[in-house]
Design a protein around this motif. Structure first.
Motif, PDB file in Angstrom:
ATOM      1  N   GLU A   1      47.004 -48.159  93.860  1.00 44.76           N
ATOM      2  CA  GLU A   1      46.875 -47.952  95.529  1.00 44.76           C
ATOM      3  C   GLU A   1      47.781 -46.918  95.524  1.00 44.76           C
ATOM      4  OE1 GLU A   1      45.078 -49.588  97.689  1.00 44.76           O
ATOM      5  OE2 GLU A   1      44.092 -50.927  96.082  1.00 44.76           O
TER       6      GLU A   1
ATOM      7  N   LYS B   1      51.058 -46.630  95.992  1.00 44.04           N
ATOM      8  CA  LYS B   1      51.882 -47.095  97.169  1.00 44.04           C
ATOM      9  C   LYS B   1      53.184 -48.008  96.641  1.00 44.04           C
ATOM     10  CE  LYS B   1      48.251 -47.857 100.594  1.00 44.04           C
ATOM     11  NZ  LYS B   1      47.632 -48.823 101.639  1.00 44.04           N
ATOM     12  N   SER B   2      54.102 -48.138  97.516  1.00 43.16           N
ATOM     13  CA  SER B   2      55.300 -48.948  97.253  1.00 43.16           C
ATOM     14  C   SER B   2      55.126 -50.393  97.712  1.00 43.16           C
ATOM     15  CB  SER B   2      56.634 -48.369  97.754  1.00 43.16           C
ATOM     16  OG  SER B   2      56.459 -48.238  99.361  1.00 43.16           O
TER      17      SER B   2
ATOM     18  N   PRO C   1      56.559 -52.232  99.901  1.00 43.07           N
ATOM     19  CA  PRO C   1      56.519 -52.351 101.543  1.00 43.07           C
ATOM     20  C   PRO C   1      55.260 -51.957 102.121  1.00 43.07           C
ATOM     21  CG  PRO C   1      58.680 -51.826 100.772  1.00 43.07           C
ATOM     22  CD  PRO C   1      57.849 -51.392  99.439  1.00 43.07           C
ATOM     23  N   GLU C   2      54.578 -50.991 101.568  1.00 41.14           N
ATOM     24  CA  GLU C   2      53.446 -50.310 102.279  1.00 41.14           C
ATOM     25  C   GLU C   2      52.064 -51.240 101.796  1.00 41.14           C
ATOM     26  OE1 GLU C   2      53.708 -45.472 101.646  1.00 41.14           O
ATOM     27  OE2 GLU C   2      53.814 -46.743  99.802  1.00 41.14           O
TER      28      GLU C   2
ATOM     29  N   LYS D   1      50.003 -54.836 101.881  1.00 39.08           N
ATOM     30  CA  LYS D   1      49.816 -56.061 102.904  1.00 39.08           C
ATOM     31  C   LYS D   1      50.351 -57.198 102.219  1.00 39.08           C
ATOM     32  CE  LYS D   1      47.241 -53.261 105.674  1.00 39.08           C
ATOM     33  NZ  LYS D   1      47.900 -52.719 106.528  1.00 39.08           N
TER      34      LYS D   1
END
Length: 170
Positions: free
Chosen positions: A82, A84-85, A87-88, A90
């Motif tokens: 993704e 993303k980290s 926290p990003e 869901k």
């Protein structure tokens, strides 16, 4: 600088500040290894503050080594896919705990767990509810398994006949 006041730093101040700092990665790694986490998993997780904090939360309600394995392999895979980290994404930590519980208690298999985790990264949901709703749980009751097998045999008379003739790839 002559106009800056002199500040005396006491041992008490240092002690209080040290208590407020997060655990150092090397300390976290040692702690994780003592709890049964592989040194490789511990090294990787302990160097990422968010993953280390998530591991703390998960390991208090799940097997520490199992939580570490899933964080390091599966969650890291999702983060890379993704781009993303954590926290990003869901994923709520409590839902991750649910997922690990389903896996540890053999209510779902690892493949189902990976698929659920991928879906959870895109949309928040309770994995327990999704497993019930979609019938994704594993059958572990021997009588229930035997019943399914008998039903499959009953519904496939040609395959049974072929097997009795010596064909094994039916």
């Amino acid at each position: 600088e002559p106009d800056l006041p002199i500040i005396e730093i006491t041992a008490e101040m240092l002690s209080r500040l040290n208590a407020e700092l997060p655990e150092k990665p090397a300390e976290k790694e040692k702690k994780m290894i003592k709890k049964g986490v592989s040194s490789e998993d511990a090294k990787i997780i302990s160097t990422d503050l968010l993953l280390a904090e998530l591991w703390e939360e998960l390991s208090s309600r799940s097997s520490p080594s199992f939580a570490a394995k899933w964080l390091r392999k599966e969650l890291m895979r999702i983060l890379h896919e993704e781009d993303k980290s954590f926290p990003e994404l869901k994923i709520k930590p409590e839902h991750l705990v649910e997922l690990l519980s389903l896996l540890e208690n053999k209510k779902i298999n690892e493949e189902t767990g990976r698929k659920l985790l991928s879906e959870m990264a895109k949309k928040d949901f309770s994995p327990e509810e999704k497993v019930k709703e979609k019938g994704l749980g594993m059958v572990s009751n021997q009588k229930e398994l035997e019943s399914f097998c008998q039903q499959a045999i009953k519904n496939s008379p040609q395959a049974v006949a072929d097997y009795h003739k010596g064909e094994e790839n039916v």
